[in-house]
Design a protein around this motif. Structure first.
Motif, PDB file in Angstrom:
ATOM      1  N   ILE A  91      -1.697  -1.058   2.710  1.00  0.00           N
ATOM      2  CA  ILE A  91      -0.604  -1.768   2.048  1.00  0.00           C
ATOM      3  C   ILE A  91      -0.723  -1.657   0.532  1.00  0.00           C
ATOM      4  CG2 ILE A  91       0.387  -4.047   1.631  1.00  0.00           C
ATOM      5  CD1 ILE A  91      -0.280  -4.749   4.523  1.00  0.00           C
ATOM      6  N   LEU A  92      -1.930  -1.880   0.011  1.00  0.00           N
ATOM      7  CA  LEU A  92      -2.123  -1.924  -1.436  1.00  0.00           C
ATOM      8  C   LEU A  92      -2.096  -0.543  -2.082  1.00  0.00           C
ATOM      9  CD1 LEU A  92      -4.916  -4.664  -1.700  1.00  0.00           C
ATOM     10  CD2 LEU A  92      -2.477  -4.920  -2.169  1.00  0.00           C
ATOM     11  N   ARG A  93      -2.581   0.484  -1.378  1.00  0.00           N
ATOM     12  CA  ARG A  93      -2.735   1.794  -2.002  1.00  0.00           C
ATOM     13  C   ARG A  93      -1.706   2.826  -1.550  1.00  0.00           C
ATOM     14  NH1 ARG A  93      -9.345   2.776  -2.024  1.00  0.00           N
ATOM     15  NH2 ARG A  93      -9.876   0.816  -3.100  1.00  0.00           N
ATOM     16  N   LEU A 129      10.664   5.535   3.866  1.00  0.00           N
ATOM     17  CA  LEU A 129       9.214   5.705   3.749  1.00  0.00           C
ATOM     18  C   LEU A 129       8.652   6.259   5.051  1.00  0.00           C
ATOM     19  CD1 LEU A 129       6.943   5.193   1.699  1.00  0.00           C
ATOM     20  CD2 LEU A 129       6.572   2.983   2.793  1.00  0.00           C
ATOM     21  N   ASP A 130       7.995   7.391   4.961  1.00  0.00           N
ATOM     22  CA  ASP A 130       7.496   8.085   6.144  1.00  0.00           C
ATOM     23  C   ASP A 130       6.317   7.323   6.741  1.00  0.00           C
ATOM     24  OD1 ASP A 130       6.914   9.847   8.136  1.00  0.00           O
ATOM     25  OD2 ASP A 130       6.731  11.614   6.822  1.00  0.00           O
ATOM     26  N   ARG A 131       6.433   6.989   8.028  1.00  0.00           N
ATOM     27  CA  ARG A 131       5.347   6.268   8.690  1.00  0.00           C
ATOM     28  C   ARG A 131       4.123   7.150   8.908  1.00  0.00           C
ATOM     29  NH1 ARG A 131       7.246   1.853  13.164  1.00  0.00           N
ATOM     30  NH2 ARG A 131       8.816   0.772  11.918  1.00  0.00           N
ATOM     31  N   GLU A 132       4.314   8.442   8.848  1.00  0.00           N
ATOM     32  CA  GLU A 132       3.171   9.332   9.018  1.00  0.00           C
ATOM     33  C   GLU A 132       2.158   9.141   7.896  1.00  0.00           C
ATOM     34  OE1 GLU A 132       4.565  13.281   9.347  1.00  0.00           O
ATOM     35  OE2 GLU A 132       5.533  12.990  11.301  1.00  0.00           O
ATOM     36  N   VAL A 133       2.639   8.710   6.710  1.00  0.00           N
ATOM     37  CA  VAL A 133       1.717   8.442   5.611  1.00  0.00           C
ATOM     38  C   VAL A 133       0.808   7.270   5.964  1.00  0.00           C
ATOM     39  CG1 VAL A 133       1.565   7.821   3.173  1.00  0.00           C
ATOM     40  CG2 VAL A 133       3.371   9.350   3.962  1.00  0.00           C
ATOM     41  N   GLU A 134       1.375   6.234   6.584  1.00  0.00           N
ATOM     42  CA  GLU A 134       0.561   5.099   7.004  1.00  0.00           C
ATOM     43  C   GLU A 134      -0.423   5.512   8.102  1.00  0.00           C
ATOM     44  OE1 GLU A 134       3.025   1.688   7.917  1.00  0.00           O
ATOM     45  OE2 GLU A 134       4.650   2.555   6.731  1.00  0.00           O
ATOM     46  N   GLU A 135       0.044   6.334   9.033  1.00  0.00           N
ATOM     47  CA  GLU A 135      -0.839   6.778  10.096  1.00  0.00           C
ATOM     48  C   GLU A 135      -1.969   7.653   9.548  1.00  0.00           C
ATOM     49  OE1 GLU A 135       1.717   8.773  12.787  1.00  0.00           O
ATOM     50  OE2 GLU A 135       2.786   6.940  13.426  1.00  0.00           O
ATOM     51  N   PRO A 188       2.623   0.914  -3.800  1.00  0.00           N
ATOM     52  CA  PRO A 188       2.967   1.794  -4.927  1.00  0.00           C
ATOM     53  C   PRO A 188       4.309   2.497  -4.767  1.00  0.00           C
ATOM     54  CG  PRO A 188       0.657   2.058  -4.368  1.00  0.00           C
ATOM     55  CD  PRO A 188       1.259   1.188  -3.308  1.00  0.00           C
ATOM     56  N   ALA A 189       4.664   2.853  -3.534  1.00  0.00           N
ATOM     57  CA  ALA A 189       5.957   3.500  -3.315  1.00  0.00           C
ATOM     58  C   ALA A 189       7.124   2.525  -3.435  1.00  0.00           C
ATOM     59  CB  ALA A 189       5.974   4.155  -1.938  1.00  0.00           C
ATOM     60  N   LEU A 190       6.851   1.231  -3.249  1.00  0.00           N
ATOM     61  CA  LEU A 190       7.911   0.235  -3.279  1.00  0.00           C
ATOM     62  C   LEU A 190       8.053  -0.454  -4.624  1.00  0.00           C
ATOM     63  CD1 LEU A 190       7.357  -1.522   0.182  1.00  0.00           C
ATOM     64  CD2 LEU A 190       8.987   0.277  -0.383  1.00  0.00           C
ATOM     65  N   VAL A 191       7.063  -0.313  -5.501  1.00  0.00           N
ATOM     66  CA  VAL A 191       7.084  -1.035  -6.777  1.00  0.00           C
ATOM     67  C   VAL A 191       8.344  -0.749  -7.590  1.00  0.00           C
ATOM     68  CG1 VAL A 191       5.973  -1.161  -9.042  1.00  0.00           C
ATOM     69  CG2 VAL A 191       4.624  -1.448  -6.981  1.00  0.00           C
ATOM     70  N   PRO A 192       8.777   0.507  -7.774  1.00  0.00           N
ATOM     71  CA  PRO A 192      10.013   0.736  -8.551  1.00  0.00           C
ATOM     72  C   PRO A 192      11.235   0.035  -7.959  1.00  0.00           C
ATOM     73  CG  PRO A 192       8.789   2.776  -8.321  1.00  0.00           C
ATOM     74  CD  PRO A 192       8.137   1.785  -7.410  1.00  0.00           C
ATOM     75  N   ALA A 193      11.376   0.072  -6.632  1.00  0.00           N
ATOM     76  CA  ALA A 193      12.518  -0.592  -5.999  1.00  0.00           C
ATOM     77  C   ALA A 193      12.430  -2.106  -6.142  1.00  0.00           C
ATOM     78  CB  ALA A 193      12.596  -0.208  -4.521  1.00  0.00           C
ATOM     79  N   VAL A 194      11.220  -2.668  -5.998  1.00  0.00           N
ATOM     80  CA  VAL A 194      11.045  -4.109  -6.157  1.00  0.00           C
ATOM     81  C   VAL A 194      11.380  -4.527  -7.581  1.00  0.00           C
ATOM     82  CG1 VAL A 194       9.365  -5.986  -6.114  1.00  0.00           C
ATOM     83  CG2 VAL A 194       9.356  -4.287  -4.292  1.00  0.00           C
TER      84      VAL A 194
END
Length: 287
Positions: A195-197, A176-182, A201-207
């Motif tokens: 975290i929520l948006r 997961l690219d940290r630049e997206v969070e930045e 969402p990127a982690l839901v399939p893996a979870v």
């Protein structure tokens, strides 16, 4: 006709592959899955088919079988749900932070994979019994018994299921690219909104994949549970143990009937989880 001319004619262009070809690899995959999965399960269903649908329903509806199935599936769902949350946190810590002993902690996650299930069950029973140091503390403070109750089953299922979630979510977090969070923070989003948006969402399939794997392992778990469950009918008896009891009584039809009922419930549950996962991929796959 060249490969470049195929798209112009509306024909699909075959992608290059390192494997020898679609036909041989598909044939090998189907043959292997048939030998390892489909044929054994088909024999199981065939052995239980003598009872008919009404007979299978009668077996599933018997009080002892129903109680064992409820214990196995409800506790497996609860343990997988807890592992989905706890595993996400553990994977986050192992991926995003650097601290002394991180490599040791990372290796400890795989211990439930390496330990024989009987060893894990004995260790959990010794620790969480009323004379064990954790079980005695919980019993003295809250008056709750863990070992030899359904709570002990829940603890064992959490223990064996945690690595499935951690090892499924960890590589996704690492990619997961940290630049997206930045970028989210730059646009004025708070930490909770990021975290929520952005992250979840990127982690839901893996979870969900880790949840499904933990649930599937928990439903069929036997070795680590029987030592801490107490194995009391209608209280802490799991469905796999009931199958063993039927086999010891030479009731092979009854054992296969319970196994088919477990197979049907497990398949339905995993199919529902996979459908939710596919929906999440379609909705959040662009994240």
């Amino acid at each position: 006709m060249t490969a470049a001319a195929l798209p112009a004619l509306g024909l699909p262009r075959r992608r290059p592959s390192a494997l020898p070809g679609f036909g041989p690899t598909l044939g090998f995959a189907l043959a292997y899955l048939s030998l390892i999965v489909l044929i054994p399960l088909s024999v199981l269903v065939w052995r239980a088919s003598g009872l008919g649908v009404s007979g299978l329903v009668a077996v599933a509806a018997s009080p002892r079988v129903r109680a064992a199935l409820e214990t196995s599936f409800y506790l497996s769902l609860a343990a997988a749900a807890l592992n989905a949350v706890a595993g996400l946190v553990v994977a986050w810590v192992l991926t995003r932070y650097r601290f002394p002993g991180r490599a040791i902690l990372d290796a400890m996650v795989d211990l439930p994979f390496a330990l024989p299930t009987a060893v894990a069950g004995i260790a959990l029973a010794a620790i969480y019994a009323t004379n064990g140091w954790v079980g005695a503390l919980v019993n003295d403070l809250f008056g709750i018994r863990i070992a030899f109750t359904p709570s002990g089953i829940f603890v064992a299922l959490v223990f064996i299921g945690l690595p499935f979630v951690v090892r499924t979510v960890q590589p996704v977090l690492a990619d997961l690219d940290r630049e997206v969070e930045e970028a989210s923070a730059t646009l004025g989003a708070s930490r909770a909104q990021t975290i929520l948006r952005v992250i979840l969402p990127a982690l839901v399939p893996a979870v969900l994949t880790g949840f499904a794997l933990a649930f599937a392992r928990a439903v069929g778990e036997y070795g680590s549970v029987i030592f801490i469950a107490g194995n009391m009918p209608f209280v802490s008896e799991i469905a796999p143990l009931l199958i063993i009891v039927q086999l010891e009584e030479f009731n092979y039809v009854g054992a296969t009937a319970i196994a088919v009922v477990m197979l049907a419930i497990s398949f339905t549950s995993l199919l529902a989880i996979n459908l939710v996962q596919a929906w999440c991929l379609r909705r959040y796959g662009h994240v």
